[in-house]
Write an enzyme that holds these catalytic residues in place. Structure first.
Site, short mmCIF file in Angstrom:
data_model
loop_
_atom_site.label_atom_id
_atom_site.label_comp_id
_atom_site.label_asym_id
_atom_site.label_seq_id
_atom_site.Cartn_x
_atom_site.Cartn_y
_atom_site.Cartn_z
CG ASP A 188 -1.97 0.99 1.27
OD1 ASP A 188 -2.41 1.40 0.18
OD2 ASP A 188 -2.41 1.36 2.38
CD GLU A 216 -3.44 8.38 -4.70
OE1 GLU A 216 -3.37 7.29 -4.09
OE2 GLU A 216 -3.59 9.48 -4.14
P1 13P Z 1 -8.98 4.57 5.76
O1 13P Z 1 -8.11 5.42 6.63
O2 13P Z 1 -10.23 5.28 5.37
O3 13P Z 1 -9.25 3.23 6.32
O4 13P Z 1 -8.19 4.35 4.38
C1 13P Z 1 -7.21 3.36 4.26
C2 13P Z 1 -6.44 3.48 3.00
O5 13P Z 1 -6.78 4.17 2.05
C3 13P Z 1 -5.19 2.71 2.93
O6 13P Z 1 -4.49 2.93 1.75
O1 G3H Z 2 -2.71 4.56 3.80
C1 G3H Z 2 -2.87 4.53 4.99
C2 G3H Z 2 -3.07 3.27 5.71
O2 G3H Z 2 -4.08 3.47 6.65
C3 G3H Z 2 -1.80 2.78 6.32
O3 G3H Z 2 -1.41 3.60 7.36
O4 G3H Z 2 1.02 4.16 7.04
O5 G3H Z 2 -0.06 4.24 9.30
O6 G3H Z 2 0.40 2.05 8.17
P1 G3H Z 2 0.07 3.50 8.00
ZN ZN Z 3 -4.63 4.87 0.93
#
Ligand code: 13P
Ligand code: G3H
Ligand code: ZN
Length: 343
Positions: free
Chosen positions: A83, A142
Protein backbone atom coordinates in the site's frame (compact mmCIF):
# COMPACT_ATOMS: atom_id res chain seq x y z
CA UNK A 1 -3.57 -22.14 -3.84
CA UNK A 2 -0.49 -19.88 -4.27
CA UNK A 3 -0.61 -16.16 -3.49
CA UNK A 4 -2.34 -14.72 -6.54
CA UNK A 5 -1.99 -11.55 -8.54
CA UNK A 6 -4.32 -8.69 -7.75
CA UNK A 7 -4.98 -8.25 -11.46
CA UNK A 8 -6.72 -11.62 -11.54
CA UNK A 9 -8.88 -10.82 -8.50
CA UNK A 10 -9.91 -7.46 -9.94
CA UNK A 11 -10.57 -8.86 -13.43
CA UNK A 12 -12.86 -11.44 -11.81
CA UNK A 13 -14.53 -8.75 -9.69
CA UNK A 14 -15.20 -6.72 -12.84
CA UNK A 15 -16.77 -9.76 -14.51
CA UNK A 16 -18.95 -10.34 -11.45
CA UNK A 17 -19.74 -6.64 -10.90
CA UNK A 18 -18.51 -6.55 -7.31
CA UNK A 19 -15.80 -4.80 -5.28
CA UNK A 20 -13.00 -6.28 -3.18
CA UNK A 21 -11.96 -4.73 0.14
CA UNK A 22 -8.22 -4.27 0.66
CA UNK A 23 -7.52 -4.37 4.37
CA UNK A 24 -4.34 -3.08 6.00
CA UNK A 25 -2.34 -5.17 8.45
CA UNK A 26 0.59 -4.75 10.78
CA UNK A 27 0.57 -8.00 12.75
CA UNK A 28 -0.58 -11.60 13.02
CA UNK A 29 -3.94 -10.89 14.67
CA UNK A 30 -5.04 -8.56 11.87
CA UNK A 31 -4.10 -11.13 9.23
CA UNK A 32 -6.04 -13.78 11.18
CA UNK A 33 -9.09 -11.49 11.39
CA UNK A 34 -9.15 -11.00 7.63
CA UNK A 35 -8.63 -14.68 6.83
CA UNK A 36 -11.38 -15.74 9.23
CA UNK A 37 -13.73 -13.15 7.73
CA UNK A 38 -12.84 -14.37 4.23
CA UNK A 39 -13.50 -17.99 5.21
CA UNK A 40 -16.79 -17.16 6.89
CA UNK A 41 -18.04 -15.14 3.91
CA UNK A 42 -16.27 -17.21 1.22
CA UNK A 43 -14.50 -14.13 -0.09
CA UNK A 44 -11.33 -13.57 -2.11
CA UNK A 45 -8.98 -11.41 -0.04
CA UNK A 46 -6.52 -8.56 -0.53
CA UNK A 47 -4.22 -7.98 2.42
CA UNK A 48 -2.09 -4.86 2.22
CA UNK A 49 0.90 -3.55 4.11
CA UNK A 50 2.09 0.03 4.08
CA UNK A 51 5.70 1.12 4.41
CA UNK A 52 4.92 1.78 8.05
CA UNK A 53 3.62 -1.77 8.47
CA UNK A 54 6.72 -3.19 6.83
CA UNK A 55 8.92 -1.21 9.19
CA UNK A 56 6.81 -2.12 12.24
CA UNK A 57 6.67 -5.88 11.58
CA UNK A 58 9.81 -6.32 9.51
CA UNK A 59 9.40 -7.62 5.98
CA UNK A 60 10.19 -11.25 6.72
CA UNK A 61 7.73 -11.55 9.59
CA UNK A 62 5.00 -10.13 7.37
CA UNK A 63 5.93 -12.31 4.43
CA UNK A 64 5.90 -15.55 6.39
CA UNK A 65 2.67 -14.63 8.16
CA UNK A 66 1.13 -14.16 4.72
CA UNK A 67 2.53 -17.51 3.59
CA UNK A 68 1.00 -19.10 6.69
CA UNK A 69 -2.35 -17.48 5.94
CA UNK A 70 -2.17 -18.82 2.44
CA UNK A 71 -1.39 -22.35 3.60
CA UNK A 72 -3.99 -22.39 6.36
CA UNK A 73 -6.80 -21.02 4.17
CA UNK A 74 -6.13 -22.75 0.83
CA UNK A 75 -9.63 -22.10 -0.47
CA UNK A 76 -9.17 -18.29 -0.37
CA UNK A 77 -7.58 -16.50 -3.36
CA UNK A 78 -5.17 -14.23 -1.50
CA UNK A 79 -3.20 -11.19 -2.68
CA UNK A 80 -0.30 -9.61 -0.82
CA UNK A 81 -0.27 -5.95 -1.78
CA UNK A 82 2.06 -3.04 -1.00
CA UNK A 83 0.00 0.00 0.00
CA UNK A 84 1.31 3.49 -0.92
CA UNK A 85 4.77 2.61 -2.20
CA UNK A 86 6.55 5.97 -2.20
CA UNK A 87 9.40 5.26 -4.60
CA UNK A 88 10.71 2.91 -7.27
CA UNK A 89 13.03 1.33 -4.68
CA UNK A 90 10.21 0.62 -2.20
CA UNK A 91 8.19 -1.13 -4.90
CA UNK A 92 11.23 -3.05 -6.13
CA UNK A 93 12.01 -4.35 -2.65
CA UNK A 94 8.38 -5.46 -2.19
CA UNK A 95 8.44 -7.31 -5.51
CA UNK A 96 11.71 -8.99 -4.57
CA UNK A 97 10.23 -10.05 -1.22
CA UNK A 98 7.23 -11.76 -2.84
CA UNK A 99 4.38 -9.22 -2.79
CA UNK A 100 2.08 -10.14 -5.70
CA UNK A 101 0.89 -6.57 -6.16
CA UNK A 102 2.30 -3.10 -5.48
CA UNK A 103 0.96 0.41 -5.35
CA UNK A 104 3.27 3.06 -6.72
CA UNK A 105 1.81 6.23 -5.25
CA UNK A 106 3.55 8.70 -7.52
CA UNK A 107 0.94 11.36 -6.81
CA UNK A 108 3.25 12.46 -4.03
CA UNK A 109 7.03 12.82 -3.96
CA UNK A 110 8.92 10.17 -1.93
CA UNK A 111 8.35 12.24 1.26
CA UNK A 112 4.70 11.09 1.08
CA UNK A 113 3.47 14.68 1.49
CA UNK A 114 4.44 16.92 -1.42
CA UNK A 115 2.31 16.60 -4.58
CA UNK A 116 4.40 15.58 -7.60
CA UNK A 117 4.00 16.80 -11.16
CA UNK A 118 2.06 14.72 -13.67
CA UNK A 119 5.32 13.98 -15.53
CA UNK A 120 7.10 12.81 -12.35
CA UNK A 121 4.16 10.57 -11.52
CA UNK A 122 4.04 9.05 -15.02
CA UNK A 123 7.78 8.49 -15.07
CA UNK A 124 8.12 6.63 -11.75
CA UNK A 125 4.89 4.65 -12.22
CA UNK A 126 5.86 3.55 -15.73
CA UNK A 127 9.23 2.33 -14.45
CA UNK A 128 7.54 0.33 -11.68
CA UNK A 129 5.08 -1.18 -14.18
CA UNK A 130 8.03 -2.32 -16.28
CA UNK A 131 9.80 -4.25 -13.50
CA UNK A 132 6.55 -5.51 -11.94
CA UNK A 133 4.98 -6.90 -15.10
CA UNK A 134 8.27 -8.61 -15.97
CA UNK A 135 7.66 -10.62 -12.79
CA UNK A 136 3.88 -11.06 -13.20
CA UNK A 137 3.15 -8.58 -10.39
CA UNK A 138 0.18 -6.18 -10.49
CA UNK A 139 0.58 -2.39 -10.26
CA UNK A 140 -1.83 0.18 -8.83
CA UNK A 141 -1.08 3.82 -9.63
CA UNK A 142 -2.66 7.02 -8.28
CA UNK A 143 -3.67 10.19 -10.04
CA UNK A 144 -4.93 13.14 -8.02
CA UNK A 145 -4.03 13.50 -4.34
CA UNK A 146 -5.93 12.42 -1.26
CA UNK A 147 -6.59 14.92 1.51
CA UNK A 148 -5.53 14.77 5.11
CA UNK A 149 -2.15 14.06 6.56
CA UNK A 150 -3.00 11.42 9.13
CA UNK A 151 -0.84 8.32 8.99
CA UNK A 152 1.85 10.26 7.16
CA UNK A 153 0.13 9.99 3.78
CA UNK A 154 -1.47 12.86 1.96
CA UNK A 155 -0.87 16.45 1.08
CA UNK A 156 -3.04 17.87 3.86
CA UNK A 157 -6.12 19.97 3.24
CA UNK A 158 -9.70 18.87 2.77
CA UNK A 159 -9.19 16.43 -0.08
CA UNK A 160 -10.79 18.75 -2.61
CA UNK A 161 -7.58 20.56 -3.62
CA UNK A 162 -6.30 17.80 -5.90
CA UNK A 163 -9.38 15.91 -7.08
CA UNK A 164 -8.58 13.72 -10.11
CA UNK A 165 -9.00 15.29 -13.53
CA UNK A 166 -10.71 12.70 -15.80
CA UNK A 167 -8.63 13.73 -18.85
CA UNK A 168 -5.42 13.27 -16.89
CA UNK A 169 -6.65 9.88 -15.68
CA UNK A 170 -7.02 8.70 -19.28
CA UNK A 171 -3.58 9.99 -20.24
CA UNK A 172 -2.04 8.48 -17.09
CA UNK A 173 -3.39 4.99 -17.83
CA UNK A 174 -2.27 5.17 -21.45
CA UNK A 175 1.24 6.31 -20.53
CA UNK A 176 1.88 3.98 -17.58
CA UNK A 177 0.01 0.73 -18.30
CA UNK A 178 -1.18 0.39 -14.68
CA UNK A 179 -3.57 -2.45 -13.82
CA UNK A 180 -5.61 -0.42 -11.34
CA UNK A 181 -6.07 3.28 -10.78
CA UNK A 182 -6.55 5.04 -7.46
CA UNK A 183 -8.39 8.32 -7.82
CA UNK A 184 -8.95 11.29 -5.50
CA UNK A 185 -12.59 12.24 -4.98
CA UNK A 186 -12.49 14.08 -1.66
CA UNK A 187 -11.67 11.26 0.74
CA UNK A 188 -8.70 11.22 3.10
CA UNK A 189 -7.00 8.67 5.32
CA UNK A 190 -7.83 8.28 8.99
CA UNK A 191 -10.89 8.87 11.15
CA UNK A 192 -11.50 12.57 10.44
CA UNK A 193 -12.72 12.65 6.84
CA UNK A 194 -15.91 14.70 7.00
CA UNK A 195 -17.56 16.92 9.63
CA UNK A 196 -21.06 15.70 8.74
CA UNK A 197 -22.57 13.01 6.54
CA UNK A 198 -20.86 13.74 3.20
CA UNK A 199 -22.86 15.01 0.23
CA UNK A 200 -21.79 15.73 -3.34
CA UNK A 201 -20.09 18.97 -2.33
CA UNK A 202 -17.34 17.10 -0.46
CA UNK A 203 -17.49 13.53 -1.79
CA UNK A 204 -17.16 13.77 -5.55
CA UNK A 205 -18.95 10.66 -6.80
CA UNK A 206 -19.75 12.62 -9.99
CA UNK A 207 -16.02 12.76 -10.78
CA UNK A 208 -15.72 9.01 -10.18
CA UNK A 209 -18.60 8.37 -12.57
CA UNK A 210 -17.03 10.68 -15.19
CA UNK A 211 -13.71 8.80 -14.93
CA UNK A 212 -15.48 5.45 -15.28
CA UNK A 213 -17.26 6.69 -18.41
CA UNK A 214 -13.89 7.62 -19.93
CA UNK A 215 -12.13 4.44 -18.72
CA UNK A 216 -14.88 1.79 -18.57
CA UNK A 217 -12.42 -1.12 -18.46
CA UNK A 218 -10.00 0.21 -15.86
CA UNK A 219 -10.24 -1.06 -12.30
CA UNK A 220 -10.77 1.98 -10.06
CA UNK A 221 -9.56 2.09 -6.47
CA UNK A 222 -11.09 4.10 -3.63
CA UNK A 223 -8.67 5.01 -0.85
CA UNK A 224 -9.68 6.47 2.49
CA UNK A 225 -12.84 4.38 2.35
CA UNK A 226 -13.48 3.52 5.95
CA UNK A 227 -17.04 4.31 6.95
CA UNK A 228 -16.01 5.24 10.53
CA UNK A 229 -19.28 3.86 11.93
CA UNK A 230 -20.80 5.59 14.93
CA UNK A 231 -21.15 2.37 16.91
CA UNK A 232 -17.39 1.77 16.75
CA UNK A 233 -16.70 5.40 17.74
CA UNK A 234 -19.15 5.05 20.62
CA UNK A 235 -17.49 1.93 22.06
CA UNK A 236 -14.13 3.71 22.14
CA UNK A 237 -15.60 6.79 23.83
CA UNK A 238 -17.72 4.73 26.23
CA UNK A 239 -14.57 3.10 27.57
CA UNK A 240 -12.43 6.18 28.07
CA UNK A 241 -11.47 7.16 24.50
CA UNK A 242 -11.67 10.72 23.22
CA UNK A 243 -12.73 10.64 19.58
CA UNK A 244 -14.35 13.80 18.25
CA UNK A 245 -17.58 13.33 16.27
CA UNK A 246 -16.70 12.43 12.70
CA UNK A 247 -18.03 10.90 9.48
CA UNK A 248 -16.46 8.48 7.00
CA UNK A 249 -17.53 7.29 3.56
CA UNK A 250 -21.06 5.86 3.72
CA UNK A 251 -21.27 2.27 2.49
CA UNK A 252 -24.01 3.21 0.01
CA UNK A 253 -21.62 5.67 -1.69
CA UNK A 254 -19.02 2.90 -1.98
CA UNK A 255 -21.70 0.66 -3.48
CA UNK A 256 -22.50 3.41 -6.00
CA UNK A 257 -18.79 3.45 -6.80
CA UNK A 258 -18.79 -0.33 -7.28
CA UNK A 259 -21.60 0.05 -9.82
CA UNK A 260 -19.30 2.51 -11.59
CA UNK A 261 -16.01 0.68 -11.94
CA UNK A 262 -14.63 0.61 -8.38
CA UNK A 263 -13.05 -2.82 -7.83
CA UNK A 264 -10.74 -2.22 -4.85
CA UNK A 265 -11.77 -0.45 -1.65
CA UNK A 266 -9.10 0.43 0.92
CA UNK A 267 -10.05 0.07 4.57
CA UNK A 268 -7.77 0.48 7.56
CA UNK A 269 -9.36 2.93 10.02
CA UNK A 270 -12.50 0.81 10.60
CA UNK A 271 -10.29 -2.11 11.65
CA UNK A 272 -8.28 0.14 13.94
CA UNK A 273 -11.43 1.47 15.57
CA UNK A 274 -12.83 -2.04 16.09
CA UNK A 275 -9.61 -3.29 17.68
CA UNK A 276 -9.18 -0.28 19.94
CA UNK A 277 -12.79 -0.38 21.15
CA UNK A 278 -12.52 -4.07 22.04
CA UNK A 279 -9.26 -3.61 23.93
CA UNK A 280 -10.53 -0.54 25.82
CA UNK A 281 -13.62 -2.51 26.87
CA UNK A 282 -11.54 -5.33 28.39
CA UNK A 283 -9.25 -2.86 30.15
CA UNK A 284 -12.18 -0.87 31.54
CA UNK A 285 -14.32 -3.82 32.62
CA UNK A 286 -11.62 -6.14 33.91
CA UNK A 287 -8.65 -3.99 34.92
CA UNK A 288 -7.14 -6.92 36.81
CA UNK A 289 -6.38 -8.77 33.54
CA UNK A 290 -2.88 -8.70 32.12
CA UNK A 291 -2.65 -11.68 29.74
CA UNK A 292 -2.47 -10.16 26.21
CA UNK A 293 -4.67 -12.96 24.91
CA UNK A 294 -7.50 -11.66 27.09
CA UNK A 295 -7.70 -8.48 25.04
CA UNK A 296 -6.19 -9.54 21.70
CA UNK A 297 -8.80 -12.26 21.19
CA UNK A 298 -11.77 -9.86 21.48
CA UNK A 299 -9.81 -7.36 19.36
CA UNK A 300 -9.30 -9.98 16.65
CA UNK A 301 -12.97 -10.91 16.79
CA UNK A 302 -14.08 -7.26 16.54
CA UNK A 303 -11.93 -6.68 13.47
CA UNK A 304 -13.15 -9.90 11.89
CA UNK A 305 -16.74 -8.73 12.37
CA UNK A 306 -16.27 -5.40 10.62
CA UNK A 307 -14.19 -6.98 7.81
CA UNK A 308 -16.80 -9.70 7.20
CA UNK A 309 -19.51 -7.03 7.07
CA UNK A 310 -17.56 -4.99 4.51
CA UNK A 311 -16.86 -8.12 2.42
CA UNK A 312 -20.59 -8.74 2.29
CA UNK A 313 -21.44 -5.10 1.55
CA UNK A 314 -18.82 -4.85 -1.22
CA UNK A 315 -20.25 -7.97 -2.88
CA UNK A 316 -17.12 -10.16 -2.80
CA UNK A 317 -18.78 -12.64 -0.42
CA UNK A 318 -19.46 -16.00 -2.02
CA UNK A 319 -16.89 -15.52 -4.81
CA UNK A 320 -13.82 -17.26 -3.35
CA UNK A 321 -14.43 -20.45 -5.27
CA UNK A 322 -15.40 -18.91 -8.62
CA UNK A 323 -12.05 -19.34 -10.34
CA UNK A 324 -8.80 -21.26 -10.38
CA UNK A 325 -5.71 -19.23 -9.50
CA UNK A 326 -3.47 -18.05 -12.31
CA UNK A 327 0.14 -18.37 -11.20
CA UNK A 328 2.41 -15.34 -11.11
CA UNK A 329 4.57 -17.19 -13.66
CA UNK A 330 1.60 -17.42 -16.03
CA UNK A 331 0.79 -13.73 -15.43
CA UNK A 332 4.37 -12.94 -16.40
CA UNK A 333 3.84 -14.68 -19.74
CA UNK A 334 0.53 -12.91 -20.30
CA UNK A 335 2.08 -9.49 -19.69
CA UNK A 336 4.93 -10.39 -22.05
CA UNK A 337 2.45 -11.46 -24.73
CA UNK A 338 0.60 -8.18 -24.13
CA UNK A 339 -2.71 -9.94 -23.59
CA UNK A 340 -3.05 -7.87 -20.41
CA UNK A 341 -2.00 -4.55 -21.95
CA UNK A 342 -3.52 -1.32 -20.63
CA UNK A 343 -6.97 -0.69 -21.96
P1 13P B 1 -8.98 4.57 5.76
O1 13P B 1 -8.11 5.42 6.63
O2 13P B 1 -10.23 5.28 5.37
O3 13P B 1 -9.25 3.23 6.32
O4 13P B 1 -8.19 4.35 4.38
C1 13P B 1 -7.21 3.36 4.26
C2 13P B 1 -6.44 3.48 3.00
O5 13P B 1 -6.78 4.17 2.05
C3 13P B 1 -5.19 2.71 2.93
O6 13P B 1 -4.49 2.93 1.75
O1 G3H C 1 -2.71 4.56 3.80
C1 G3H C 1 -2.87 4.53 4.99
C2 G3H C 1 -3.07 3.27 5.71
O2 G3H C 1 -4.08 3.47 6.65
C3 G3H C 1 -1.80 2.78 6.32
O3 G3H C 1 -1.41 3.60 7.36
O4 G3H C 1 1.02 4.16 7.04
O5 G3H C 1 -0.06 4.24 9.30
O6 G3H C 1 0.40 2.05 8.17
P1 G3H C 1 0.07 3.50 8.00
ZN1 ZN D 1 -4.63 4.87 0.93
Amino acid sequence: MPLVSMRQLLDEAAKGGYGVGAFNVNNMEQIQSIMEAARETKSPAIIQASRGARAYSQDLFLYYLMRAANELYPEIPLVMHLDHGNSFETCKSAIELGFTSVMMDGSLLPDGKTPSTFEQNVDVTRRVVEIAHEKGVTVEGEIGVLGGIEDGHGAGGTGLEHVTDPDQAVEFVEKTGVDALAIAIGTSHGAYKFTSKPDGSVLKMDILIAIHKRLPNVHLVMHGSSSVPKDLQDIINQYGGKLKPTWGVPVEEIQLGIRNGVRKINVDTDSRLAITGAIRKVFAETPEKFDPRDYLKPAREAMKKVVALRMTQFGQAGHAGDYAPISIEEMKKRYAAETLAAK
